[in-house]
Structure formats: structure tokens, C-alpha cells
Design an enzyme around this catalytic site. Structure first.
Site, short mmCIF file in Angstrom:
data_model
loop_
_atom_site.label_atom_id
_atom_site.label_comp_id
_atom_site.label_asym_id
_atom_site.label_seq_id
_atom_site.Cartn_x
_atom_site.Cartn_y
_atom_site.Cartn_z
N GLY A 94 -42.29 6.71 -20.65
CA GLY A 94 -42.93 6.28 -21.91
C GLY A 94 -43.45 4.86 -21.73
NE ARG A 95 -45.67 2.27 -27.52
CZ ARG A 95 -45.28 3.23 -28.36
NH1 ARG A 95 -44.08 3.76 -28.24
NH2 ARG A 95 -46.07 3.64 -29.32
CG HIS A 99 -27.90 -2.85 -25.86
ND1 HIS A 99 -27.53 -1.63 -26.38
CD2 HIS A 99 -29.27 -2.84 -25.90
CE1 HIS A 99 -28.60 -0.92 -26.72
NE2 HIS A 99 -29.67 -1.64 -26.44
NE ARG A 142 -29.89 3.62 -27.78
CZ ARG A 142 -30.75 2.59 -27.89
NH1 ARG A 142 -30.95 1.79 -26.86
NH2 ARG A 142 -31.38 2.37 -29.02
CD GLU A 184 -24.36 -0.64 -25.66
OE1 GLU A 184 -25.07 -1.03 -26.58
OE2 GLU A 184 -24.77 -0.04 -24.65
C1 DGY Z 1 -33.89 -0.33 -28.85
O1 DGY Z 1 -34.78 -0.81 -29.56
O2 DGY Z 1 -33.61 0.86 -28.89
C2 DGY Z 1 -33.19 -1.25 -27.93
O3 DGY Z 1 -32.14 -0.67 -27.29
C3 DGY Z 1 -32.75 -2.50 -28.67
O4 DGY Z 1 -32.68 -3.51 -27.71
#
Ligand code: DGY
Length: 333
Positions: free
Chosen positions: A161-162, A291, A243, A272
């Protein structure tokens, strides 16, 4: 608490001031959770009762029970993040609640962090610091702290993706060959980007570095597990800024301990937050940061500002700048 807006954490002023101004002009009360820690689930539900809009973070469990606790007044859930795996998007759609997120504005910051982790892992930066701290730097050593080259090596990007594409752009600048895997990437689109489209097996077995950029969905949960780690080269390094749940943590600890792969660098973990005494923290070949993929001043300002704009639009019944589609609940980071 009728007719209020609930913001579940202190967010940057670029967003919070916008929400405050909207509340003042529309006569809505603002409920703001000001603790450093996110509200426990029962308090989250309690505080949301009667809210017309909720601005959430990825720490909040936003499920059907939360939506029912908020009640029928709830029109919009605006998440200050691109990932929405903490939100039951289908349950929101079934209740006519719009869900917003903040894609686009964190692409470059997250890609930078992924690349920082890749470089730190390749060149063993943290081990180098510890080497000095432990008094080991007694001479220039022709055989010490040898890492991996980037130039001429292969980077595998899982989830194109981006953010995946932004990482690919950086990799090309380092003369790396890029293999990308995503369900929707065609060979033609890959060619246009100067990358190769490959299936997951090929990507894992050919890559020197594997960087994860897929959303967390039932299909990607523990995509990297004992079986898929075994496909990787023993010299390969795994980078995760997506994630934590995309990786089976126990299998990763095993793989790093037994030399199945060379190293890992993680911005996200499962669980986490990661406890300070977790086995991952004791491994020399694993770097963990808390994170911080989107943690730049400008990026967090933009995320907060979009989250506020989505919230306000949703309360007003207007289209959101970025709305998450309920179908499958999938959002490409
Ligand atoms: C998100 O935007 O999903 C990121 O994990 C936040 O840093």
C-alpha cells in the site's frame, strides 16, 4: 451525558483545539480523558454514553458493546491512526455509525522509521553501542560487528500500500532489488514502480530483508509464523512497522534464538506494550522501539487535525475526509 463529544486521549493541539472550537460553537460538551494511560474498557464505555462523536486511538477497544454503551446518539468514530484493527467496522456499519481514519499523512514518517530500523539492524547499531558500553572497543577489529550490505541485496515488502511503496522508493535509492507481495499488485503495476511482484513464499525465500506493511486482518494475523520464518534465509532480517499481531512472537523468539533468521527490528509487538523483561528484549539480534512509526511533530499534528476534521464532519452528517469502508473492514495503510 447527552450531546457530547468524547476524546479518549490528549492529542496534539492541532486537533484538540479544533474539537474544542467546534464544541464551543455547537454547544456540545467535551469529555476528554486526560490520563497518560488510555481509559480502561469499562470507563471507555461509560464515558461514551450519549456521545455523538468519539475520537479514538489504537489503544481503545471499539467493539459492538462499546457502540451499544454509547447509544443511538453515536454518529461517528474518528480514529487518529490509519490502522483500525481495534474497531469493529462491521458493527459500526450495522449501526449506521461512520468510521474515519488518517491515511496518507503518516506514510513518509512510517517509511522513514522502517528504513531506520532496516539500517540499524543491517549495521548492528545497537550492538555497536553496547560493545562500547561493555568496554569491548579496544582496537579497530577486522572481524567484529560485521553486518549486511544494502546495495545489491533484496528487500521483500509484504503489503504494497502507501507505506510499502514509500519504503520501496527508499530502497531503490540504496540500490536494492525490491520484491513486493500484495493480493492486488499486478506484474504491470509492479514494473511501473521498478519492483517485482512475487508470491509470499518466493519473497520470503529470496529476500535479505523483509519489511511488513500489511494491515492487521484475520488473514494477516500471524502471517509470519514458524512455517513462514523457516522459508527465510538464515542471514535475513525481519522489520515490522505494521502491527505486532502479524508476527507470531513466540515463533520469532525461537527463530532469533536458533539462527533461523539473523535479526529482527520491531516498532510494533504482540503484546503491546512489550514488558521490559520480555524475551525479545534480551536478544542481541533484536531491536525493539515503542510504536513510534508516526511519531514526528508534523505527522502527529496532521493526524490529529484530520481526526478532528473527520469527527466534526461525522457529527454534522457530512462526508468524512477519510472514511473506512465497512466491506471487510480493510484499510490499506
Ligand atoms: C497507525 O496509524 O495505524 C499507526 O500505527 C500509528 O502510528
Amino acid at each position: 451525558m447527552p450531546g457530547h463529544i468524547f476524546v479518549t486521549r490528549i492529542i496534539p493541539a492541532a486537533g484538540l483545539d479544533r474539537v474544542r472550537a467546534f464544541c464551543a460553537e455547537s454547544g456540545l460538551a467535551l469529555t476528554l480523558w486526560e490520563d497518560r494511560l488510555p481509559p480502561p474498557y469499562s470507563i471507555l464505555c461509560e464515558q461514551a454514553r450519549g456521545a455523538v462523536g468519539v475520537l479514538t486511538t489504537l489503544n481503545d477497544r471499539i467493539d459492538a458493546a462499546f457502540m451499544d454503551a454509547a447509544g443511538e446518539s453515536l454518529r461517528v468514530i474518528s480514529q487518529m491512526a490509519v490502522g483500525v484493527d481495534n474497531i469493529d467496522v462491521g458493527a459500526a456499519a450495522a449501526r449506521g455509525i461512520t468510521v474515519g481514519n488518517t491515511p496518507g499523512v503518516l506514510t513518509e514518517a512510517t517509511a522513514d522509521l522502517a528504513f531506520a530500523l532496516l539500517l540499524a539492524s543491517a549495521r548492528r547499531l545497537y550492538e555497536g553501542t553496547r560493545y562500547i558500553e561493555e568496554g569491548e572497543w579496544i582496537t579497530w577489529d577486522p572481524t567484529a560487528l560485521l553486518g549486511g550490505d544494502l546495495s545489491g541485496s533484496t528487500l521483500g515488502i509484504v503489503g504494497y500500500g502507501r507505506i510499502g511503496r514509500a519504503v520501496a522508493r527508499r530502497a531503490r535509492g540504496f540500490d536494492m532489488r525490491v520484491l513486493a507481495y500484495s493480493r492486488t499488485l499486478t506484474a504491470e503495476a509492479a514494473r511501473r514502480d521498478g519492483v517485482e511482484a512475487g508470491d509470499l513464499e518466493r519473497l520470503l525465500s529470496e529476500s535479505d530483508y523483509v519489511s511488513l506493511h500489511c494491515p492487521m486482518t484475520p488473514e494477516t494475523r500471524r502471517l509470519i509464523n514458524a512455517d513462514t520464518l523457516a522459508l527465510m534465509k538464515p542471514t535475513a532480517r525481519l522489520i515490522n512497522t505494521a502491527r505486532g499481531g502479524v508476527v507470531d512472537t513466540e515463533a520469532l523468539v525461537e527463530a532469533l534464538t536458533n539462527g533461523v533468521i539473523a535479526a529482527a527490528a520491531l516498532d510494533v509487538t504482540d503484546p503491546e506494550p512489550l514488558p521490559a523483561d520480555h524475551p525479545l528484549m534480551r536478544l542481541e539480534n533484536c531491536i525493539v522501539v515503542p510504536h513510534i512509526g508516526s511519531a514526528t511533530v508534523g505527522t502527529r499534528d496532521r493526524m490529529a487535525s484530520i481526526a478532528a476534521a473527520n469527527l466534526i464532519a461525522g457529527v454534522r452528517g457530512e462526508p468524512l475526509l477519510h472514511a473506512v469502508q465497512a466491506a471487510g473492514g480493510l484499510v490499506k495503510p
